[in-house]
Design a protein around this motif. Structure first.
Motif, PDB file in Angstrom:
ATOM      1  N   UNK A   1       0.519  -2.821   1.225  1.00 37.83           N
ATOM      2  CA  UNK A   1       1.636  -2.303   0.441  1.00 37.83           C
ATOM      3  C   UNK A   1       1.937  -0.856   0.808  1.00 37.83           C
ATOM      4  N   UNK A   2       0.876  -0.082   0.986  1.00 37.06           N
ATOM      5  CA  UNK A   2       1.040   1.328   1.323  1.00 37.06           C
ATOM      6  C   UNK A   2       1.677   1.508   2.697  1.00 37.06           C
ATOM      7  N   UNK A   3       1.214   0.722   3.670  1.00 40.43           N
ATOM      8  CA  UNK A   3       1.753   0.846   5.023  1.00 40.43           C
ATOM      9  C   UNK A   3       3.197   0.356   5.099  1.00 40.43           C
ATOM     10  N   UNK A   4       3.500  -0.705   4.370  1.00 37.50           N
ATOM     11  CA  UNK A   4       4.886  -1.187   4.323  1.00 37.50           C
ATOM     12  C   UNK A   4       5.804  -0.139   3.711  1.00 37.50           C
ATOM     13  N   UNK A   5       5.342   0.483   2.648  1.00 41.96           N
ATOM     14  CA  UNK A   5       6.135   1.523   1.987  1.00 41.96           C
ATOM     15  C   UNK A   5       6.396   2.692   2.945  1.00 41.96           C
ATOM     16  N   UNK A   6       5.348   3.147   3.610  1.00 42.58           N
ATOM     17  CA  UNK A   6       5.506   4.264   4.544  1.00 42.58           C
ATOM     18  C   UNK A   6       6.457   3.915   5.678  1.00 42.58           C
ATOM     19  N   UNK A   7       6.298   2.711   6.219  1.00 43.74           N
ATOM     20  CA  UNK A   7       7.117   2.314   7.366  1.00 43.74           C
ATOM     21  C   UNK A   7       8.591   2.190   6.973  1.00 43.74           C
TER      22      UNK A   7
END
Length: 252
Positions: A6-12
């Motif tokens: 979730x965190x990586x998707x948000x950042x990307x």
């Protein structure tokens, strides 16, 4: 793992590089279309070079996605908040696979649009040309690219965790894409007695992009379609595993 994803998707999603990648694909496919006054059926089946352009774009974006953590020094915050470094690494890998799938879909849509604009009804999507219809060839070439995408993202992640120089990773990736297959073929021709072993080298696996739709490429790769698919998957797993070890062990 779920929280990391979730965190990586948000950042990307909140970065500009996904947009830049999409713009680059549009521009490069347009270039392929307009540089040929009369696009051939093969060019259309190859998605106006979408597979080739996407491998370049994905190498650049995948390596940048990891490199920015070191450049911005956010890697220390990531490790502090999440002690499971493997979860971070694999979450980034999954994000790239999702992005690659969306970019593949964009390439398909652009191919339909460019075909309609450039050649109209000259080549029917459903008519048989050789082994398959034009539509099936396009879909098979897209599938071949996605198989190779697993391999090339694994390579990009491994290289960026190893050398941490984004430009170098992109340069090495370009060499692999544009010169790897030719070099592999030359080595197999020069050493025919060892071709049974040499054909399994990772540089030879780029042929999967075209071999899905055209079995004649088997004479260049010396690998059957099942073999070249398995080869891509095995090397992807190996490179992912090595990259994960390096990611966890390198000092930040």
């Amino acid at each position: 793992m779920k929280n990391s994803l979730k965190q990586e998707l948000y950042k990307f999603r909140h970065q500009r590089i996904p947009l830049y990648g999409g713009i680059a694909l549009v521009v490069l496919m347009l270039y392929s279309a307009v540089s040929s006054s009369n696009p051939s059926r093969m060019l259309i089946a190859q998605g106006f070079g979408a597979g080739q352009w996407l491998t370049i774009i994905m190498i650049a974006i995948a390596s940048t996605f990891v490199a920015m953590e070191y450049q911005n020094r956010t890697i220390m915050t990531l490790f502090y908040k999440n002690s499971n470094k493997s979860a971070i690494y694999f979450a980034k890998f999954i994000v790239m696979l999702i992005y690659g799938a969306l970019m593949s879909l964009l390439g398909l849509v652009l191919t339909f649009v460019l075909k309609a604009v450039m050649v109209g009804s000259k080549y029917s999507w459903g008519a048989m040309y050789g082994q398959h219809s034009l539509l099936i060839d396009l879909l098979l070439n897209t599938a071949g690219f996605y198989i190779y995408l697993l391999f090339i993202i694994a390579v990009a992640f491994l290289l960026i965790t190893l050398i941490r120089v984004n430009a170098a990773v992109v340069g090495i990736g370009l060499v692999i894409i544009f010169m790897g297959a030719e070099f592999s073929s030359l080595v197999m021709s020069a050493l025919p007695h060892f071709s049974a072993i040499i054909k399994w080298n990772p540089l030879n696996l780029v042929f999967v992009i075209n071999q899905f739709a055209n079995s004649s490429y088997e004479k260049y790769s010396n690998l059957s379609l099942p073999q070249i698919i398995i080869g891509n998957l095995i090397y992807a797993v190996i490179f992912i595993a090595i990259g994960d070890v390096l990611f966890k062990s390198r000092r930040v």
